[in-house]
Scaffold this active site. Structure first.
Site, PDB file in Angstrom:
ATOM      1  N   ASP A   1       0.721  -1.194   0.051  1.00 19.36           N
ATOM      2  CA  ASP A   1      -0.040   0.047  -0.036  1.00 19.36           C
ATOM      3  C   ASP A   1       0.755   1.264  -0.050  1.00 19.36           C
ATOM      4  OD1 ASP A   1       1.109  -0.707   2.506  1.00 19.36           O
ATOM      5  OD2 ASP A   1      -0.699   0.398   3.467  1.00 19.36           O
TER       6      ASP A   1
ATOM      7  N   HIS B   1       1.597  -8.983  -3.535  1.00 20.76           N
ATOM      8  CA  HIS B   1       0.604  -7.908  -3.226  1.00 20.76           C
ATOM      9  C   HIS B   1       1.370  -6.784  -2.819  1.00 20.76           C
ATOM     10  CE1 HIS B   1      -3.240  -6.433  -2.004  1.00 20.76           C
ATOM     11  NE2 HIS B   1      -2.514  -5.471  -1.394  1.00 20.76           N
TER      12      HIS B   1
ATOM     13  N   GLU C   1       2.058 -10.385   0.618  1.00 17.28           N
ATOM     14  CA  GLU C   1       2.384  -9.030   0.550  1.00 17.28           C
ATOM     15  C   GLU C   1       3.789  -8.917   0.956  1.00 17.28           C
ATOM     16  OE1 GLU C   1      -0.302  -6.285   2.476  1.00 17.28           O
ATOM     17  OE2 GLU C   1       0.590  -4.397   1.502  1.00 17.28           O
TER      18      GLU C   1
HETATM   19  O1  G3I Z   1      -1.195 -10.623  18.623  1.00 17.75           O
HETATM   20  C1  G3I Z   1      -2.221 -11.773  18.215  1.00 17.75           C
HETATM   21  C2  G3I Z   1      -2.245 -12.990  18.908  1.00 17.75           C
HETATM   22  O2  G3I Z   1      -2.111 -12.544  20.457  1.00 17.75           O
HETATM   23  C3  G3I Z   1      -2.960 -13.867  18.531  1.00 17.75           C
HETATM   24  O3  G3I Z   1      -2.623 -14.929  19.096  1.00 17.75           O
HETATM   25  C4  G3I Z   1      -3.043 -14.090  16.684  1.00 17.75           C
HETATM   26  C5  G3I Z   1      -3.935 -14.863  16.516  1.00 17.75           C
HETATM   27  O4  G3I Z   1      -4.021 -14.806  15.049  1.00 17.75           O
HETATM   28  O5  G3I Z   1      -3.380 -12.646  16.539  1.00 17.75           O
HETATM   29  C6  G3I Z   1      -2.239 -11.722  16.774  1.00 17.75           C
HETATM   30  O6  G3I Z   1      -2.613 -10.533  16.003  1.00 17.75           O
HETATM   31  C7  G3I Z   1      -2.294 -10.455  14.822  1.00 17.75           C
HETATM   32  C8  G3I Z   1      -1.486  -9.218  14.534  1.00 17.75           C
HETATM   33  O7  G3I Z   1      -1.124  -9.095  13.170  1.00 17.75           O
HETATM   34  C9  G3I Z   1      -0.037  -9.128  15.541  1.00 17.75           C
HETATM   35  O8  G3I Z   1       0.673 -10.149  15.021  1.00 17.75           O
HETATM   36  C10 G3I Z   1      -3.565 -10.379  13.892  1.00 17.75           C
HETATM   37  O9  G3I Z   1      -4.089 -11.873  14.090  1.00 17.75           O
HETATM   38  C11 G3I Z   1      -3.010 -10.327  12.442  1.00 17.75           C
HETATM   39  O10 G3I Z   1      -4.365 -10.201  11.801  1.00 17.75           O
HETATM   40  C12 G3I Z   1      -2.341  -9.059  12.359  1.00 17.75           C
HETATM   41  O11 G3I Z   1      -1.741  -8.931  11.103  1.00 17.75           O
HETATM   42  C13 G3I Z   1      -1.203  -7.469  10.681  1.00 17.75           C
HETATM   43  C14 G3I Z   1      -1.924  -7.216   9.376  1.00 17.75           C
HETATM   44  O12 G3I Z   1      -1.401  -5.978   9.078  1.00 17.75           O
HETATM   45  C15 G3I Z   1      -3.443  -6.848   9.547  1.00 17.75           C
HETATM   46  O13 G3I Z   1      -3.707  -5.959  10.608  1.00 17.75           O
HETATM   47  C16 G3I Z   1       0.439  -7.916  10.459  1.00 17.75           C
HETATM   48  O14 G3I Z   1       0.958  -8.281  11.434  1.00 17.75           O
HETATM   49  C17 G3I Z   1       0.914  -6.503   9.560  1.00 17.75           C
HETATM   50  O15 G3I Z   1       2.271  -7.050   9.220  1.00 17.75           O
HETATM   51  C18 G3I Z   1      -0.110  -6.113   8.630  1.00 17.75           C
HETATM   52  O16 G3I Z   1       0.395  -4.815   8.176  1.00 17.75           O
HETATM   53  C19 G3I Z   1      -0.028  -4.431   6.984  1.00 17.75           C
HETATM   54  C20 G3I Z   1      -0.472  -3.000   7.173  1.00 17.75           C
HETATM   55  O17 G3I Z   1      -1.627  -3.097   8.161  1.00 17.75           O
HETATM   56  C21 G3I Z   1      -0.743  -2.203   5.985  1.00 17.75           C
HETATM   57  N1  G3I Z   1       0.229  -2.281   4.959  1.00 17.75           N
HETATM   58  C22 G3I Z   1       0.552  -3.703   4.590  1.00 17.75           C
HETATM   59  C23 G3I Z   1       1.072  -4.161   5.930  1.00 17.75           C
HETATM   60  C24 G3I Z   1       1.682  -5.749   5.505  1.00 17.75           C
HETATM   61  O18 G3I Z   1       0.329  -6.700   5.084  1.00 17.75           O
HETATM   62  O1  9MR Z   2      -3.508  -3.327  -0.120  1.00 18.18           O
HETATM   63  C1  9MR Z   2      -3.930  -3.381   1.125  1.00 18.18           C
HETATM   64  C2  9MR Z   2      -2.849  -4.178   1.971  1.00 18.18           C
HETATM   65  O2  9MR Z   2      -1.718  -3.221   2.355  1.00 18.18           O
HETATM   66  C3  9MR Z   2      -3.412  -4.486   3.402  1.00 18.18           C
HETATM   67  O3  9MR Z   2      -2.289  -5.303   4.195  1.00 18.18           O
HETATM   68  C4  9MR Z   2      -4.649  -5.330   3.316  1.00 18.18           C
HETATM   69  C5  9MR Z   2      -5.196  -5.495   4.461  1.00 18.18           C
HETATM   70  O4  9MR Z   2      -5.569  -4.387   5.311  1.00 18.18           O
HETATM   71  O5  9MR Z   2      -5.613  -4.519   2.683  1.00 18.18           O
HETATM   72  C6  9MR Z   2      -5.112  -4.350   1.143  1.00 18.18           C
HETATM   73  O6  9MR Z   2      -6.203  -3.631   0.495  1.00 18.18           O
HETATM   74  C7  9MR Z   2      -7.496  -4.133   0.241  1.00 18.18           C
HETATM   75  C8  9MR Z   2      -8.649  -3.861   1.188  1.00 18.18           C
HETATM   76  O7  9MR Z   2      -8.171  -4.210   2.347  1.00 18.18           O
HETATM   77  C9  9MR Z   2      -9.741  -4.381   0.595  1.00 18.18           C
HETATM   78  N1  9MR Z   2     -10.000  -4.001  -1.063  1.00 18.18           N
HETATM   79  C10 9MR Z   2      -8.819  -4.274  -1.626  1.00 18.18           C
HETATM   80  C11 9MR Z   2      -7.495  -3.974  -1.297  1.00 18.18           C
HETATM   81  C12 9MR Z   2      -6.540  -4.429  -2.094  1.00 18.18           C
HETATM   82  O8  9MR Z   2      -6.581  -5.861  -1.976  1.00 18.18           O
END
Ligand code: G3I
Ligand code: 9MR
Length: 573
Positions: free
Chosen positions: A186, A497, A556
């Protein structure tokens, strides 16, 4: 409907060429190993299907001569892959060259490279990823080659959202907050994730000044007598510093209200905002700027006064956090981009990290008051940062010895656990349970980082072996038979991604990007099934990966995951 990834198709084709009768079921489809290669002195292991034969050979491609005859290990299972496999250990082969690893009963041999500094190119590629992900800059052809693109997101007109408003900067105040890197696939920029990323890259630089003094990345700043890695770090650090409000608090992120469509960045002009100041962002920033102050002090001549500026910024962030100890990120009204928020976070690890780095920087005992050594040193992650603080204190001459010993004991306990994990895995890889979460390849790289650092403190060859196996896992020794680093290896992700790679009209994705990796979360099921009518099987943790744009949960790329890989490749180089 099940759609096989390219890697799976290749593997399946390989398998079909293999005499299936010779291979038991529930085993690897073919030989898998580090596709980039092995340093001469390092452990060298390949994973082999559970074949009847006990023998394997290594043949020198140049001479056609067999240089090593080996015995396969006994079959062993790995619950995370639901496979039973055998290992081919050829660590004693050290002479640089190109080899073929062959096993009776497996038609497809495996190509092995052994060389000095075999990770040099992958290291450069993993760092150049940051240049390709620059915000606010046109990537010129001379530096970006076919991936050149116009400037985007100048971020010179950024609005203060209501969630971040103060009397001094009311809603709608316009700020100029240029530079920085896109977080991942993103175009948003997040302080929490930028902090662990910049901190990790600064440590890599600080550990290897000679290596990075001469590592030319062909970026615009090359040949300016400053290490290219430092120039690249400063591109993001300059932006981070601009994200500190006048009261010392850090805006959690700079973002449009929604994730952008799948389009080139320079075609996107949605308004961008800074939102809510949070305790996590501010403490992470304090820890990072404290380290940055120490590192940049070594370049006082080129950056006069910068060390003091960073020190003051770190202390000001600390003061804001002390006054605002529990401000959890809440997605502001109308915003839907990334959060980097942990539900119910008590911030214990963020406080510990900031205390540690500020004590090391200032020597002030007040920062150790209230410092608690966590029960376990978890694998470093944006949401779990205590181990980074432990490593800072363990490496500091002035840390009180009783505290240092407590920390060393905790670090050793974790490293010993990870070694046991590796020994209990048929693949010999320390990845189990919760390691397979969103960004599992980042977990593998950060676990290797921690093992390498702990080995420096409490030396144990098994720590390094376990770290090497994790790097091998990332670069090919895994059930998907993929090197997860785009452009480095035989089978690599082709559809990460990553918006630019998806729509730049160039088939090969930008090189040097570490794909997030397999896990069962399947958060992108709707995206894949509904929008793209494709599917993948999330049932087996180490295989639940899909090389398709839709799979942001497994495919991603992100600045923090690459940073840990940069760190370990520099260490192993
Ligand atoms: O900490 C809890 C843990 O206690 C639990 O056991 C586990 C169960 O699945 O979940 C853990 O939380 C997780 C959290 O990351 C910390 O590791 C969530 O499930 C998981 O959904 C969350 O994922 C994060 C994701 O964003 C969604 O929020 C990823 O770590 C993080 O790298 C990712 O970051 C995204 C940015 O928001 C947007 N840009 C892209 C980036 C990479 O995808
Ligand atoms: O591109 C976005 C990525 O960086 C995030 O990790 C992800 C989860 O938050 O979301 C992606 O964006 C999607 C959005 O959540 C839903 N509509 C489609 C977007 C592209 O896949």
């Amino acid at each position: 409907m099940r759609t096989l990834s390219l890697a799976a198709l290749i593997t399946a084709a390989t398998l079909s060429a293999t005499s299936l009768s010779a291979i038991a079921k529930n085993t690897a489809a073919g030989i898998v190993a580090n596709q980039v290669g092995f340093n001469s002195q390092s452990p060298k292991v390949a994973v082999v299907p559970n074949v009847a034969s006990n023998d394997f050979t290594l043949t020198d491609k140049a001479t056609g001569r067999i240089v090593y005859n080996g015995k396969l290990s006994a079959p062993k299972s790995w619950s995370e892959a639901k496979e039973t496999v055998r290992l081919a250990d050829f660590s004693s082969v050290q002479y640089p060259g190109e080899y073929t690893l062959s096993v009776d009963g497996i038609a497809q041999p495996f190509a092995v490279t052994i060389d000095e500094n075999v990770y040099q190119e992958a290291l450069s590629g993993a760092i150049k990823y940051y240049y390709f992900n620059r915000n606010s800059a046109a990537l010129q052809k001379e530096h970006a080659g076919i991936y050149h693109r116009p400037a985007s997101h100048p971020d010179t007109t950024v609005y203060v959202d209501a969630s971040a408003a103060t009397p001094e900067r009311p809603v709608g105040t316009v700020l100029s907050l240029p530079k920085g890197w896109f977080d991942a696939g993103d175009f948003s920029k997040y302080i929490v994730n930028s902090s662990i990323t910049v901190h990790t890259l600064l440590r890599a630089l600080d550990n290897h000044p000679a290596l990075f003094a001469k590592l030319n990345l062909n970026i615009p700043e090359s040949n300016n007598n400053i290490p290219d890695l430092l120039d690249e770090i400063l591109w993001n650090l300059d932006w981070m510093v601009s994200m500190q409000d006048t009261d010392g608090g850090l805006y959690h992120k700079l973002t449009a209200k929604r994730f952008e469509p799948v389009a080139m960045p320079h075609t996107q002009y949605k308004p961008r905002f800074v939102v809510q100041k949070t305790t996590a962002a501010t403490l992470d920033y304090a820890a990072t700027l404290a380290l940055a102050s120490r590192v940049i002090a070594q370049y006082e001549e080129q950056f006069p006064g910068r060390a003091e500026q960073y020190r003051a910024a770190a202390l000001k962030a600390w003061d804001w956090a002390e006054e605002n100890p529990n401000v959890l990120f809440e997605q502001p009204e109308g915003f839907r981009t990334g959060m980097y928020r942990l539900d119910g976070d008590d911030y214990k690890d963020e406080w510990a990290w900031a205390r540690a780095e500020l004590f090391v920087l200032t020597g002030k005992r007040k920062f150790l008051k209230g410092y608690e050594v966590a029960n376990t040193a978890r694998t470093p992650e944006w949401s779990d940062v205590e181990t980074l603080g432990m490593l800072a204190l363990a490496n500091h001459a002035k840390t009180p010895s009783s505290l240092k010993q407590q920390i060393l004991d905790t670090l050793k306990k974790s490293a010993d656990t990870w070694v046991k994990q590796a020994h209990s895995s048929g693949y010999g890889v320390a990845m189990f349970g919760r390691d397979f979460r969103w960004g599992s390849n980042g977990v593998a790289a950060n676990k290797a980082l921690a093992l390498i650092d702990i080995n420096k403190l409490v030396p144990n060859p098994q720590y390094l072996e376990t770290a090497q196996a994790l790097v091998d896992y990332i670069l090919g020794r895994n059930p998907n038979g993929l090197s997860y680093l785009t452009g480095f290896g035989e089978n690599t992700p082709m559809h990460p991604h990553h918006r630019v790679s998806e729509v730049d009209g160039i088939q090969a994705p930008i090189p040097g990007m570490l794909a997030g990796g397999p896990h069962k979360g399947y958060q992108d099921k709707k995206e894949c099934n509904v929008k793209y009518n494709v599917d993948y099987d999330p049932s087996i943790p180490s295989k639940a990966y899909f090389d398709h744009w839709c799979s942001y949960a497994t495919n991603e790329v992100a600045i923090n995951w690459n940073a840990a890989l940069v760190y370990v490749l520099a260490e192993l180089n």
